[in-house]
Design an enzyme around this catalytic site. Structure first.
Site, PDB file in Angstrom:
ATOM      1  N   LYS A 159       0.862  -1.189   0.000  1.00 54.34           N
ATOM      2  CA  LYS A 159       0.000   0.000   0.000  1.00 54.34           C
ATOM      3  C   LYS A 159       0.888   1.226   0.000  1.00 54.34           C
ATOM      4  O   LYS A 159       2.009   1.181   0.514  1.00 54.34           O
ATOM      5  CB  LYS A 159      -0.865   0.025   1.259  1.00 54.34           C
ATOM      6  CG  LYS A 159      -2.102   0.889   1.127  1.00 54.34           C
ATOM      7  CD  LYS A 159      -3.240   0.107   0.499  1.00 54.34           C
ATOM      8  CE  LYS A 159      -4.440   0.965   0.215  1.00 54.34           C
ATOM      9  NZ  LYS A 159      -5.581   0.128  -0.192  1.00 54.34           N
ATOM     10  N   ASP A 216      -6.959   4.238  -4.562  1.00 54.90           N
ATOM     11  CA  ASP A 216      -7.639   4.096  -3.281  1.00 54.90           C
ATOM     12  C   ASP A 216      -8.302   5.469  -3.072  1.00 54.90           C
ATOM     13  O   ASP A 216      -8.514   6.192  -4.055  1.00 54.90           O
ATOM     14  CB  ASP A 216      -6.639   3.738  -2.166  1.00 54.90           C
ATOM     15  CG  ASP A 216      -7.309   3.295  -0.866  1.00 54.90           C
ATOM     16  OD1 ASP A 216      -7.734   2.133  -0.771  1.00 54.90           O
ATOM     17  OD2 ASP A 216      -7.432   4.121   0.068  1.00 54.90           O
TER      18      ASP A 216
END
Ligand code: 2IT
Length: 445
Positions: A126, A166
């Site tokens: 991430k 995201d």
């Protein structure tokens, strides 16, 4: 709390001071996994748990850029390359002022298990930045994305690490990031997912997280011989995930009555349907981060500063951000007759809320129910490698199949009685086993 979990968490907290969200995500997994590890000592001996909570690599970097007035701005960029036991690091980039290392470590950690659940060869990672898009011009967003990629490009690659979107990173941002990567590497390759449909992106990727979440809810309802038809659903958020969920819920005969933003929530008693659903995309593109515009446009009530969890519903689907639904909210929902909480956002519910909902009604954790997004990212990577494109029907069919399989895995490891499934336990153990076995196979690395 179990003694071994407690001892383990004390060390995690000591070694990762102040990283509250990361502690929360680790604790949830460790509570599920610890009893399983006690029964399977090979994992204990190989210190899998100690190794899996340590990112393989964490990159932090400066992101300087010039704003429209000619001033220099400085943001911080990150990529947490958490685990590559079953495939290249894979996970989104989040651009939001709330981004810290703790947030990205929690998200990267969750991503390991989520990606494993999809059944595809994807490791976990991430990244992101504390960049705030609110009020920024399109050119400022472009310059920021370009600066971000000027550093990130040396750490990623189609077989190394494949970022995606995201919160705050959608098709527009992926485009600017991809343009700069291509310029720096002189290579047209599948280094990012969520690309535009005519330059390597997969059909259904924008819808995938929402669609997948709704397919998963369908499977949960099936275990109670129920369907979505006629159900009232409260959604939070108004971004890409809420948009996809609203589209699919409408198709399947459910009614969405709320949306929310940082400014408050709207209540639409006639349902968020038809053209109203696509208005979510306009709100997202406006860089205003505001849902009140919906209330003004469609003349429905707006409740400033509030979350939608006091609205009566059959199903609640948090689709915005972490810890957006707490124990008090869960109690209110249950009291008002809600039968299912589906955490579509990553760690959208506090640990207490998730436990209560699992006990009293039905609860699905984010790493299972929102895996459709990364699953279709995996399918985008496959299409890029094969240099071809599947139809939306083909992608949607595979997405549906993957979500059904994830549900089956949760039932396999999470069934606790004839009519009770602990989806948190099921998802954590099912996701863990595959990664842990790969780590055993690959030795101490
Ligand atoms: O939380 C997530 O799974 C995502 N933001 C999507 C990740 C991806 O690589 O598509």
């Amino acid at each position: 709390m179990d003694e071994s979990v407690k001892a383990f968490m004390e060390k995690v907290i000591e070694r990762n001071p102040g990283e509250k969200e990361f502690h929360q995500a680790v604790q949830e997994v460790v509570e599920s996994i610890m009893p399983y590890i006690e029964k399977n000592p090979k994992y204990k001996k190989a210190k899998i748990l100690e190794r899996i909570i340590e990112p393989e690599r964490t990159i932090m970097f400066r992101v300087p850029w010039v704003d429209d007035t000619g001033d220099i701005q400085v943001n911080r960029g990150y990529r947490v390359e958490f685990n590559s036991a079953i495939g290249p690091y894979k996970g989104g980039l989040r651009f939001h002022p709330s981004v810290t290392l703790s947030i990205l470590k929690f998200l990267g950690f969750e991503q390991i298990f989520k990606n494993s659940l999809t059944g595809l060869p994807l490791g976990g990672g991430k990244g992101g930045s504390d960049f705030n898009a609110r009020g920024k011009s399109d050119m400022e967003i472009m310059r920021f994305c370009q600066s971000f990629m000027m550093e990130l490009y040396r750490h990623v690659g189609p077989n190394t690490d494949v970022p995606a979107g995201d919160i705050g990173v959608g098709g527009r941002e992926i485009g600017y990031l991809y343009g700069m990567y291509k310029k720096l590497r002189n290579e047209f390759t599948g280094v990012l997912t969520g690309k535009g449909a005519n330059w390597g992106g997969s059909l259904i990727r924008p819808e995938a997280t929402g669609f997948g979440g709704v397919y998963f809810v369908q499977e949960m309802l099936k275990t109670k011989n129920e369907t979505l038809k006629g159900k009232t659903v409260t959604l939070s958020g108004f971004g890409n995930v809420a948009w996809g969920a609203a589209l699919k819920l409408e198709q399947l005969g459910a009614k969405v009555v709320t949306l929310s933003g940082p400014d408050g929530y709207i209540y639409d008693k006639d349902g968020v349907k038809g053209d109203k659903i696509n208005y979510l995309l306009d709100m997202r593109a406006s860089n205003n981060d505001r849902v009140e515009d919906y209330a003004k446009k469609y003349k429905v009530p707006f409740y400033p500063g509030k979350r939608p969890w006091d609205v009566k519903c059959d199903i609640a689907m948090p689709c915005a951000t972490q810890n957006e639904l707490d124990e008090t909210d869960a109690k209110t929902l249950i009291k008002n007759g809600c039968k299912l909480i589906a955490e579509v956002s990553n760690m959208g519910c506090t640990a207490e809320a998730a436990k209560l909902a699992t006990e009293k009604i039905m609860f699905a954790p984010g790493k299972a129910i929102n895996a459709g997004g990364v699953a279709v990212s995996g399918l985008e990577m496959t299409q890029n490698s094969m240099r071809l494109r599947w139809t939306s029907e083909e992608v949607d069919k595979q997405l549906h199949q993957i979500m059904t399989t994830i549900h089956d895995s949760c039932v396999k490891y999470g069934r606790i009685s004839k009519d009770k499934i602990d989806y948190i336990k099921g998802a954590n153990i099912a996701g863990f086993v595959k990664v842990a076995d790969a780590m055993l196979d690959q030795g101490v690395v």
